[in-house]
Design a protein around this motif. Structure first.
Motif, PDB file in Angstrom:
ATOM      1  N   PRO A   1     -11.627  52.041  -4.278  1.00 35.20           N
ATOM      2  CA  PRO A   1     -12.240  51.944  -2.938  1.00 35.20           C
ATOM      3  C   PRO A   1     -11.263  52.380  -1.851  1.00 35.20           C
ATOM      4  O   PRO A   1     -10.042  52.181  -1.985  1.00 35.20           O
ATOM      5  CB  PRO A   1     -12.579  50.453  -2.799  1.00 35.20           C
ATOM      6  CG  PRO A   1     -12.633  49.936  -4.193  1.00 35.20           C
ATOM      7  CD  PRO A   1     -11.639  50.736  -4.953  1.00 35.20           C
TER       8      PRO A   1
ATOM      9  N   ALA B   1     -10.557  51.090   0.960  1.00 35.97           N
ATOM     10  CA  ALA B   1      -9.761  49.989   1.515  1.00 35.97           C
ATOM     11  C   ALA B   1      -8.569  49.674   0.617  1.00 35.97           C
ATOM     12  O   ALA B   1      -7.467  49.377   1.107  1.00 35.97           O
ATOM     13  CB  ALA B   1     -10.641  48.745   1.678  1.00 35.97           C
TER      14      ALA B   1
ATOM     15  N   GLY C   1      -9.125  46.615  -7.582  1.00 38.68           N
ATOM     16  CA  GLY C   1      -9.155  45.633  -6.493  1.00 38.68           C
ATOM     17  C   GLY C   1      -7.755  45.363  -5.976  1.00 38.68           C
ATOM     18  O   GLY C   1      -6.760  45.911  -6.481  1.00 38.68           O
ATOM     19  N   PHE C   2      -7.703  44.535  -4.951  1.00 35.35           N
ATOM     20  CA  PHE C   2      -6.397  44.203  -4.374  1.00 35.35           C
ATOM     21  C   PHE C   2      -5.533  43.453  -5.389  1.00 35.35           C
ATOM     22  O   PHE C   2      -4.312  43.574  -5.373  1.00 35.35           O
ATOM     23  CB  PHE C   2      -6.576  43.351  -3.113  1.00 35.35           C
ATOM     24  CG  PHE C   2      -7.320  44.063  -2.020  1.00 35.35           C
ATOM     25  CD1 PHE C   2      -6.730  45.126  -1.356  1.00 35.35           C
ATOM     26  CD2 PHE C   2      -8.594  43.682  -1.659  1.00 35.35           C
ATOM     27  CE1 PHE C   2      -7.410  45.789  -0.339  1.00 35.35           C
ATOM     28  CE2 PHE C   2      -9.273  44.330  -0.660  1.00 35.35           C
ATOM     29  CZ  PHE C   2      -8.692  45.396   0.002  1.00 35.35           C
ATOM     30  N   ASP C   3      -6.169  42.704  -6.254  1.00 37.65           N
ATOM     31  CA  ASP C   3      -5.405  41.915  -7.226  1.00 37.65           C
ATOM     32  C   ASP C   3      -4.626  42.824  -8.169  1.00 37.65           C
ATOM     33  O   ASP C   3      -3.479  42.532  -8.526  1.00 37.65           O
ATOM     34  CB  ASP C   3      -6.349  41.018  -8.029  1.00 37.65           C
ATOM     35  CG  ASP C   3      -6.993  39.958  -7.151  1.00 37.65           C
ATOM     36  OD1 ASP C   3      -6.420  39.690  -6.074  1.00 37.65           O
ATOM     37  OD2 ASP C   3      -8.053  39.437  -7.536  1.00 37.65           O
TER      38      ASP C   3
ATOM     39  N   LEU D   1      -6.329  43.928   4.074  1.00 40.22           N
ATOM     40  CA  LEU D   1      -7.142  44.783   4.937  1.00 40.22           C
ATOM     41  C   LEU D   1      -6.352  45.064   6.218  1.00 40.22           C
ATOM     42  O   LEU D   1      -5.494  44.286   6.613  1.00 40.22           O
ATOM     43  CB  LEU D   1      -8.463  44.104   5.270  1.00 40.22           C
ATOM     44  CG  LEU D   1      -9.389  43.926   4.064  1.00 40.22           C
ATOM     45  CD1 LEU D   1     -10.510  42.964   4.384  1.00 40.22           C
ATOM     46  CD2 LEU D   1      -9.959  45.276   3.629  1.00 40.22           C
TER      47      LEU D   1
ATOM     48  N   GLN E   1      -7.143  44.873   9.154  1.00 47.59           N
ATOM     49  CA  GLN E   1      -7.380  43.932  10.247  1.00 47.59           C
ATOM     50  C   GLN E   1      -7.720  42.577   9.645  1.00 47.59           C
ATOM     51  O   GLN E   1      -8.514  42.491   8.699  1.00 47.59           O
ATOM     52  CB  GLN E   1      -8.542  44.446  11.106  1.00 47.59           C
ATOM     53  CG  GLN E   1      -8.718  43.718  12.421  1.00 47.59           C
ATOM     54  CD  GLN E   1      -9.816  44.355  13.254  1.00 47.59           C
ATOM     55  OE1 GLN E   1     -10.107  45.541  13.108  1.00 47.59           O
ATOM     56  NE2 GLN E   1     -10.428  43.577  14.106  1.00 47.59           N
ATOM     57  N   GLU E   2      -7.083  41.573  10.184  1.00 49.90           N
ATOM     58  CA  GLU E   2      -7.362  40.223   9.711  1.00 49.90           C
ATOM     59  C   GLU E   2      -8.638  39.689  10.359  1.00 49.90           C
ATOM     60  O   GLU E   2      -9.042  40.136  11.434  1.00 49.90           O
ATOM     61  CB  GLU E   2      -6.196  39.295  10.041  1.00 49.90           C
ATOM     62  CG  GLU E   2      -4.963  39.553   9.198  1.00 49.90           C
ATOM     63  CD  GLU E   2      -5.217  39.322   7.712  1.00 49.90           C
ATOM     64  OE1 GLU E   2      -5.891  38.335   7.382  1.00 49.90           O
ATOM     65  OE2 GLU E   2      -4.743  40.137   6.895  1.00 49.90           O
ATOM     66  N   MET E   3      -9.228  38.729   9.691  1.00 53.02           N
ATOM     67  CA  MET E   3     -10.429  38.111  10.275  1.00 53.02           C
ATOM     68  C   MET E   3     -10.068  37.411  11.573  1.00 53.02           C
ATOM     69  O   MET E   3      -8.958  36.903  11.715  1.00 53.02           O
ATOM     70  CB  MET E   3     -11.018  37.093   9.293  1.00 53.02           C
ATOM     71  CG  MET E   3     -12.129  37.671   8.459  1.00 53.02           C
ATOM     72  SD  MET E   3     -13.303  36.432   7.900  1.00 53.02           S
ATOM     73  CE  MET E   3     -12.296  35.279   7.073  1.00 53.02           C
ATOM     74  N   PRO E   4     -10.971  37.398  12.549  1.00 51.34           N
ATOM     75  CA  PRO E   4     -10.678  36.705  13.809  1.00 51.34           C
ATOM     76  C   PRO E   4     -10.305  35.249  13.551  1.00 51.34           C
ATOM     77  O   PRO E   4     -10.809  34.606  12.629  1.00 51.34           O
ATOM     78  CB  PRO E   4     -11.998  36.821  14.583  1.00 51.34           C
ATOM     79  CG  PRO E   4     -12.692  37.982  13.999  1.00 51.34           C
ATOM     80  CD  PRO E   4     -12.300  38.035  12.566  1.00 51.34           C
TER      81      PRO E   4
END
Lengths: 488, 338
Positions: free
Chosen positions: B227, B229, B284-286, B327, B329-332
């Motif tokens: 992906p 990302a 995946g990220f893992d 990612l 950007q981090e989640m707000p």
């Protein structure tokens, strides 16, 4: 992508966008709170208006909402990012990311797996942290609330504080001018010039009372003081000459030529003095004839002993009356019935006493305030002042230091040094020791330490002939204040 | 883009599973090492095994060659080893047509080459492997000879014997896709070894994969999706190892030269292989996090201060992994993490 997964991603995206908006809103509200608080503090501190503008703060809140919305529009969360956050949150191992752009058959095959992963998660969509949001906004809101409760600045009192010193000084000058004007000691030109100076200084009270204003104030004060001192000196000399003449006559030895000469000079000076305008008509006539005889080169005193005795008697009455009037003008109700002022008043003054004697008179004849000359007035003015320095009560007499002193802020005077400044020529002729009495300027001062104080400050030519007087700029009030405050 | 089907993934797992299962019989108690070695092979990368003597490095490589049924050569690197001893050379031969030079291929002409104790050879000899490892061919006297496919170099080195050794040049280290540390065996593993292997020899296993099946496994690995990302995460991870990547404090500040683009390529390829091992159609990220240390750490050139601070490439990678968001950007912060 299947509708189910897309729906989850869209929900995540909406929630994230809402969170971005809340974060932006919190930022703008915090900025607004700080800006509003600073504005409130500025207005409260520098503007004396009312509080009707406060509701405008509430009206500005929508501005924060609009700004937050505009900022959020530029920072909207993309679907890919929302998918990534959802993937991480559900621990999907990147499957939701991979499903973003794949062939339909792959989507159809892997969507059930992805949905199973999402369903397995307890809370796939994150919740809002309202408490954290409020806690972060609270300090700024508290700052604004505290600013609103700051009391409004009292502009009048501040203004009054600002002009207290200058205003008091001008008021005292004006009072002194009115009293001296009543005595008729000023000619028309002097009267006009002093009045103009007072008017100008009154207009300056609203602003900063700077060095020029203080100098103008001092100059006007000294001009009035000089006039008063000249008049008193003339009266004093006339009084002494008349006493000597009367003393000689009563002793039967007759007037000595020197006494006659001194009397002639004193009466001539009295005739030229503005005080003579207030003399009785008969005395005016006699003084006029005296001047005519003097102008003609003859003996100015009348040759007829009776006429001379009458002149001495009338002049004596007029001198005593004038001295009494000056004292009454200087401190109403403070002088005794005889019209003589007490030494206690001259020495220490007193709280609340406002008269000519409160003013710093240059060259004031010392003997006028000698206690031996007190005629025993029993009025209020004959009582010694309370507190330190009262005459006859021992202790240290600080002179006018006992008077209430109101000090304002020290005026800024960069570059000025504390040193004595020589004044222009004054009323004493240093060569002859005689009083010139016609110059408006200040007395000639000696160098510090060249002469004694006390009697040397007298205008009497026999008492030193020099005046040690140092005129300090008002800029040095701080030093003077420290001098007195340390108990020196 | 098309994701692997579940059948394809199942097939891939079944093929790879055979190799993993066989290796686990040879190397006891080192499932992670076995998994990473298989990942390296599936990603068609070279592997550098580092560990103390007697921990099974050579046995692991020998077992792999047996299980895969590939041509295997072992080269014991010594200080007097010459490049021609590895690549081969031309020898003057007498024939009916007269004398002529005939190329005699060296031990590198094999599918699986074990470069045992590679750091004992001189840099000159080590450099003989550069072209072979990258281009999968060798050039001798101006003639280029292709190496057999697949071609793997599995090298071992001993980290404690520094006398008579030559550190590998950075260019060669960079050509190893993974550097695997072979740890000591635990008590339980040692007990199993001495009870099941009386002579110390591992069980003799036959090949579990044919050349065609290995090719099929390679093809499946190549279809594992990466992906965008995750690719972005790999790029940011590699970039963060550079000084101009923004690292001013922490272990990353001690990096003199960061990882090369080969590191990103290797991480992506190895991630695909690991994803297949785990039965996933995508990386995946893992997977990236799991392979970041063996794929990136050995490529970092540390400055002198790193030795003073006792910082190595692995600690640098670990610190980057800890600080770098998966990612961009981090989640707000207004949203809960749980």
């Amino acid at each position: 992508m299947s509708d189910d997964i897309q729906g989850q991603i869209d929900a995540m995206r909406r929630r994230c966008n809402a969170a971005v908006f809340l974060a932006s809103l919190r930022f703008h509200l915090a900025v607004g709170c700080v800006a509003a608080a600073v504005s409130v503090l500025a207005v409260r501190g520098f503007w004396a208006g009312g509080n009707r503008w406060l509701p405008l703060l509430g009206a500005s809140a929508p501005v924060a909402f609009v700004a937050a919305w505009l900022r959020t529009r530029r920072r909207m969360v993309s679907p890919a990012l929302a998918a990534g956050w959802l993937d991480r949150r559900t621990d999907a191992g990147g499957l939701l990311l991979a499903l973003q752009d794949v062939a339909p058959e792959s989507q159809a095959e892997w969507t059930p797996t992805a949905m199973t992963i999402i369903d397995r998660c307890d809370r796939p969509l994150p919740g809002f942290r309202a408490g954290r949001w409020l806690v972060r906004l609270l300090p700024w809101a508290a700052f604004l609330a505290a600013a609103v409760f700051v009391p409004q600045r009292d502009s009048e009192s501040a203004q009054a504080r600002f002009s207290t010193i200058g205003g008091q000084a001008v008021a005292r000058l004006e009072s002194k001018f009115e009293e001296i004007d009543k005595l008729g000691l000023l000619d028309e030109q002097e009267r006009r010039e002093v009045a103009e100076a007072i008017e100008k200084l009154s207009g300056e009270q609203a602003g900063a009372f700077d060095q020029k204003n203080w100098q103008a104030l001092d100059a006007a004060n000294e001009r009035l003081d000089n006039r008063l001192a000249e008049a008193r000196h003339a009266l004093s000399q006339a009084d002494r000459a008349l006493d000597k003449m009367k003393g000689g006559a009563s002793a039967g030895s007759g007037a000595s030529p020197e006494s006659a000469k001194q009397l002639a000079a004193a009466l001539s000076r009295l005739a030229k003095s503005p005080l003579s305008k207030n003399a009785p008509a008969d005395l005016k006539r006699q003084l006029s004839e005296l001047e005519k005889r003097q102008a003609a080169g003859k003996d100015p005193l009348p040759s007829d002993p009776e006429e001379l005795a009458k002149l001495v008697e009338d002049a004596k009455k007029f001198v005593e009356q004038s001295e009494g009037e000056m004292c009454q003008q200087g401190g109403e109700g403070e002088a005794g019935p005889s019209g003589q002022r007490s030494a206690g008043q001259s020495g220490g003054g007193g709280a609340g006493q406002k008269g000519l004697d409160d003013y710093d008179l240059p060259g004031k004849p010392e003997q006028e305030y000698d206690i031996s000359k007190d005629k025993g007035g029993d009025g209020q003015g004959s009582q010694p002042p309370d507190g330190d320095g009262g005459w006859g009560r021992g202790g240290v007499n600080r002179g006018r230091g006992d008077a209430p002193m109101i000090w304002g802020d020290e005026r800024k005077a960069d570059g000025m040094k504390f040193k004595p400044r020589e004044l222009p020529r004054g009323v004493i002729d240093q060569k002859t020791g005689q009083v010139v009495g016609v110059t408006v300027g200040n007395p000639q001062t000696g160098q510090p330490g060249s002469g004694g104080s006390g009697a040397a400050e007298s205008h009497d030519p026999t008492a030193g002939g020099r005046v040690n007087r140092h005129d300090y700029s008002p800029a040095y009030r701080g030093a003077i204040r420290r001098y007195f405050s340390t108990g020196n | 883009m098309k994701l692997l089907s579940k059948d394809e993934i199942q097939r891939g797992q079944e093929l790879v599973g055979r190799v993993v299962e066989g290796l686990n019989q040879i190397i006891l108690g080192k499932r992670d090492l076995v998994e990473q070695a298989v990942v390296g092979l599936l990603a068609r990368g070279h592997i550098l095994l580092e560990g103390l003597p007697g921990l099974g490095k050579t046995e692991l490589v020998k077992g792999l060659s047996r299980l895969l049924g590939l041509g295997f050569r072992r080269v014991q690197f010594t200080p007097d080893l010459l490049p021609s001893d590895i690549t081969g050379t031309y020898i003057l031969q007498e024939s009916a047509d007269g004398r002529r030079f005939v190329f005699h291929p060296g031990p590198i002409f094999a599918n699986l080459v074990l470069a045992d104790e590679i750091n004992r050879a001189s840099p000159k000899t080590q450099s003989a492997l550069l072209e072979a490892m990258q281009e999968r061919r060798v050039t001798v006297l101006g003639t280029t000879h292709d190496l057999p496919a697949p071609f793997f170099v599995l090298a071992t080195q001993n980290p404690i014997e520094l006398e008579g050794t030559y550190p590998l040049p950075e260019a060669q280290i960079d050509r190893f896709m993974l550097k695997l540390d072979v740890a000591a065996a635990s008590t339980e593993v040692l007990e199993a070894i001495i009870t099941t292997r009386q002579a110390g020899q591992p069980p003799a296993l036959s090949a579990v994969l044919s050349a065609e099946e290995l090719g099929e496994a390679f093809a499946i690995v190549d279809q594992v999706a990466l992906p965008p990302a995750v690719a972005n995460y790999i790029s940011r991870l590699v970039t963060a190892t550079h000084r101009d990547g923004g690292a001013t404090t922490g272990p990353a500040a001690h990096v003199k030269f960061g990882a090369s683009p080969r590191a990103a390529i290797a991480l992506a390829s190895a991630g695909r292989a690991l994803a297949l091992l785990r039965g996933k159609p995508n990386v995946g990220f893992d997977e990236v996090r799991a392979l970041a240390e063996p794929a990136v750490a050995h490529r970092l050139v540390m400055d002198y201060s790193a030795r003073l601070e006792n910082i190595d490439g692995r600690s640098v990678v670990r610190s980057i992994l800890a600080s770098l968001g998966e990612l961009e950007q981090e989640m707000p912060e207004e949203l809960s993490r749980k």
